[in-house]
Design a protein around this motif. Structure first.
Motif, PDB file in Angstrom:
ATOM      1  N   THR A 163      35.644  42.589  33.885  1.00 45.60           N
ATOM      2  CA  THR A 163      35.622  41.660  35.013  1.00 45.60           C
ATOM      3  C   THR A 163      34.198  41.141  35.256  1.00 45.60           C
ATOM      4  OG1 THR A 163      37.433  42.899  35.999  1.00 45.60           O
ATOM      5  CG2 THR A 163      36.237  41.373  37.431  1.00 45.60           C
ATOM      6  N   ILE A 176      33.167  37.206  35.064  1.00 45.98           N
ATOM      7  CA  ILE A 176      32.602  36.464  36.193  1.00 45.98           C
ATOM      8  C   ILE A 176      31.217  35.925  35.843  1.00 45.98           C
ATOM      9  CG2 ILE A 176      31.698  36.698  38.541  1.00 45.98           C
ATOM     10  CD1 ILE A 176      33.929  38.752  39.042  1.00 45.98           C
ATOM     11  N   VAL A 182      38.740  36.005  40.574  1.00 49.81           N
ATOM     12  CA  VAL A 182      37.594  35.923  39.659  1.00 49.81           C
ATOM     13  C   VAL A 182      36.914  34.541  39.731  1.00 49.81           C
ATOM     14  CG1 VAL A 182      36.989  35.852  37.199  1.00 49.81           C
ATOM     15  CG2 VAL A 182      38.305  37.772  38.114  1.00 49.81           C
ATOM     16  N   GLY A 210      35.090  38.785  46.172  1.00 47.88           N
ATOM     17  CA  GLY A 210      36.055  39.421  45.280  1.00 47.88           C
ATOM     18  C   GLY A 210      36.918  40.442  46.003  1.00 47.88           C
ATOM     19  N   THR A 252      39.408  42.289  40.759  1.00 45.88           N
ATOM     20  CA  THR A 252      38.075  41.719  40.985  1.00 45.88           C
ATOM     21  C   THR A 252      37.011  42.799  41.120  1.00 45.88           C
ATOM     22  OG1 THR A 252      38.414  41.717  43.370  1.00 45.88           O
ATOM     23  CG2 THR A 252      38.975  39.685  42.204  1.00 45.88           C
ATOM     24  N   THR A 265      34.080  44.780  40.067  1.00 45.31           N
ATOM     25  CA  THR A 265      33.041  44.612  39.052  1.00 45.31           C
ATOM     26  C   THR A 265      32.234  45.890  38.926  1.00 45.31           C
ATOM     27  OG1 THR A 265      31.393  43.861  40.616  1.00 45.31           O
ATOM     28  CG2 THR A 265      32.806  42.161  39.657  1.00 45.31           C
TER      29      THR A 265
END
Lengths: 229, 343
Positions: A28, A32, A100, A178, A185, A187
């Protein structure tokens, strides 16, 4: 301090066993940051070139704004973009919040000033003789502009790498836009923040290692580029 | 009807700023195929004249005609592509030698035989393609970089090639190669050459005519000595300029203390002793520092240091042979005060 040592060991297990939750966060993050860096380069390199190459009214003011935004706090970008893309906001219909592309959009705004300012500086700091030399070799305005950006290529690449470093390491935007949704989402940075809060050091450390490695790779690229000169 | 000269300058005035340095040329023709050197002190206008001729600067007054057509503003592209200038301290693109030299052809859309042409011009400036073609811009010495810059202009086969101090910061071998290359293109392609340089000796072997540029004016054909002030009053209503070792140059009254006097090299004679039958105001001891044959004109240029300034004496080889001039030899330069003209 045992929990740090054991956390480190379990972190290695997570990484080398291919733990899906860990790798989801990594992927992810890469998604992004890649989206945001591509978008910011597409807008920022031409923008920075125009800002550095041409003379026009308001140029100094735009430059000052762009330079100021280099220190833009991620939470301010988060707040601003949240306001725009939340359901009540003007862009609410696109349903970007907690997605995202939403995070990528906000990150683009975050790193755009870096690309613009550093590109403008790169173009401005080119040797004054370049332009005259190109004229004396018979280049027209378009050819001069093209060669100017080519001459600035190392500095522009440095700008891109710097911007990428900022994108992968920020946490404020990823968290606010996110929403840190698992498998979706979450990260690297939001995962580390969450896991640390829970006292789960293993995944935090594992992801920390990955982040540091990414930073190392990015810096290694920078050093190589500089040495190429 | 004779064809129009390559350049015709008419009532030209160029100024930096509103009251800054000005260059003014009432009338000047440069024939196609001419080979002209420009000498003179720094800030005298050599570079400015070259930039005007390269259409990098626009005169405030007057006009430049190129092949009979008046050029205004930045000049039209076809004129800009007929003329190229090698500026002082040239800039190389951040690319290989090959890409630098081929750049001008590339932007003209030429694709045929580029490699051969690049190799040919590199050969002309003494940089074999095999050894230098793939070097990066930062892998060259100053002299090599200057020669790459020259090659990237030679490849354009310009009608006029303008060079500003091409040997100012290069090694002697590069200076020699640059001379060989430009004399060669002048002879082979009838390229019109205009070269500004401090190095009069180098320039004399590189071009067939020299103009002196001083204080924004073209003042002569190069065999002049320039004697700057300050001048101070001397007996017999004459003025003098002090030199090292108590030596002086005696001159007629100048318009200002700081005026510059012009002395033609052909008006300067040399003597092997101080004793003279004739009454000449200036008989000044000095040492011969250099001499060479002006191959295009067939006379000898002899440079004598008379204490801080160098005087050029121009004479026939027979006279020089009779005097047995040799570098390092002590000699007396002789010229009447009346030979000095004020600028």
């Amino acid at each position: 301090m045992d929990y740090l040592g054991s956390g480190f060991l379990r972190a290695l297990v997570l990484l080398f066993s291919g733990d899906p939750e860990t790798y989801s966060a990594i992927i992810t993050t890469l998604e992004i940051s890649t989206l945001s860096i591509v978008a910011s380069l597409i807008i920022g390199i031409p923008g920075g070139f125009v800002l550095g190459y041409f003379e026009f009214p308001g140029k100094r003011q735009i430059r000052t704004i762009s330079d100021t935004l280099l220190a833009l706090p991620t939470v301010v970008v988060g707040l601003f973009v949240y306001a725009f893309i939340s359901r009540r906001g003007p862009l609410g219909d696109f349903g970007l919040l907690f997605t995202v592309p939403g995070v990528a959009l906000a990150q683009t705004l975050l790193v755009l000033p870096i690309v613009v300012s550093l590109t403008a500086t790169a173009v401005e700091s080119l040797d004054r003789r370049l332009r005259l030399t190109l004229i004396t070799l018979g280049a027209n305005a378009r050819q001069i502009a093209l060669q100017t950006i080519l001459e600035a290529r190392f500095a522009v690449l440095t700008a891109a790498v710097t911007a990428y470093g900022r994108a992968i390491s920020e946490v404020g935007i990823s968290m606010m836009i996110g929403g840190n949704i698992k498998w979706h989402t979450r990260t690297i940075t939001t995962a580390v923040a969450l896991e640390t809060g829970k006292g789960e050091f293993a995944m935090g450390i594992a992801l920390g290692i990955v982040l540091l490695s990414l930073a190392l790779v990015v810096n290694a690229i920078l050093v190589t580029l500089r040495r190429k000169r | 009807m004779t064809p129009a000269p390559l350049y015709r300058l008419s009532n030209l005035t160029f100024r930096y700023g509103t009251d800054g340095f000005a260059l003014s040329i009432p009338e000047m023709d440069i024939e196609a195929g001419a080979s002209i050197g420009l000498v003179g002190p720094n800030g005298g206008g050599k570079s400015t004249l070259l930039k005007l001729l390269a259409f990098l600067e626009t005169p405030q007054e007057g006009a430049i005609f190129f092949q009979g057509k008046k050029v205004s503003g930045a000049g039209d592209p076809s004129v800009m592509r007929s003329v190229t200038i090698l500026l002082q301290e040239p800039y190389l693109l951040q690319a290989t030698v090959f890409e630098n030299v081929a750049y001008g052809l590339r932007i003209r859309g030429e694709k045929e035989g580029v490699r051969e042409k690049v190799a040919d011009v590199l050969e002309r400036v003494g940089l074999p393609y095999g050894e230098f073609g793939h070097r990066k811009w930062h892998q060259l010495s100053g002299g090599e970089a200057q020669r790459v810059a020259l090659a990237s202009r030679l490849i354009l086969k310009p009608l006029a090639l303008l060079l500003d101090e091409p040997t100012a910061s290069v090694d002697p071998y590069s200076a020699y190669r640059i001379r060989e290359a430009i004399v060669d293109v002048w002879k082979t392609f009838k390229t019109t050459l205009l070269v500004a340089s401090h190095d009069e000796e180098w320039l004399n072997g590189s071009v067939d005519r020299i103009y002196k540029v001083h204080d924004g004016k073209i003042i002569g054909s190069g065999d002049e000595n320039l004697l700057p002030g300050p001048w101070e009053p001397a007996p017999d209503s004459l003025w003098k300029k002090g030199l090292e070792g108590g030596r002086t140059i005696v001159a007629p009254p100048p318009p200002h203390r700081e005026s510059t006097a012009l002395l033609r090299g052909t008006d300067v004679d040399l003597y092997v002793s101080e004793w003279q039958e004739k009454k000449i105001e200036n008989i000044i001891p000095g040492v011969i520092t250099g001499m060479y044959m002006e191959s295009f004109k067939g006379h000898l240029n002899i440079y004598v240091d008379i204490g801080g300034i160098t005087i050029l004496s121009v004479m026939a080889p027979e006279r020089a042979d009779h005097l047995r001039v040799l570098p390092g030899k002590k000699i007396w330069v002789a010229f009447p005060a009346s030979a000095l003209r004020w600028l």
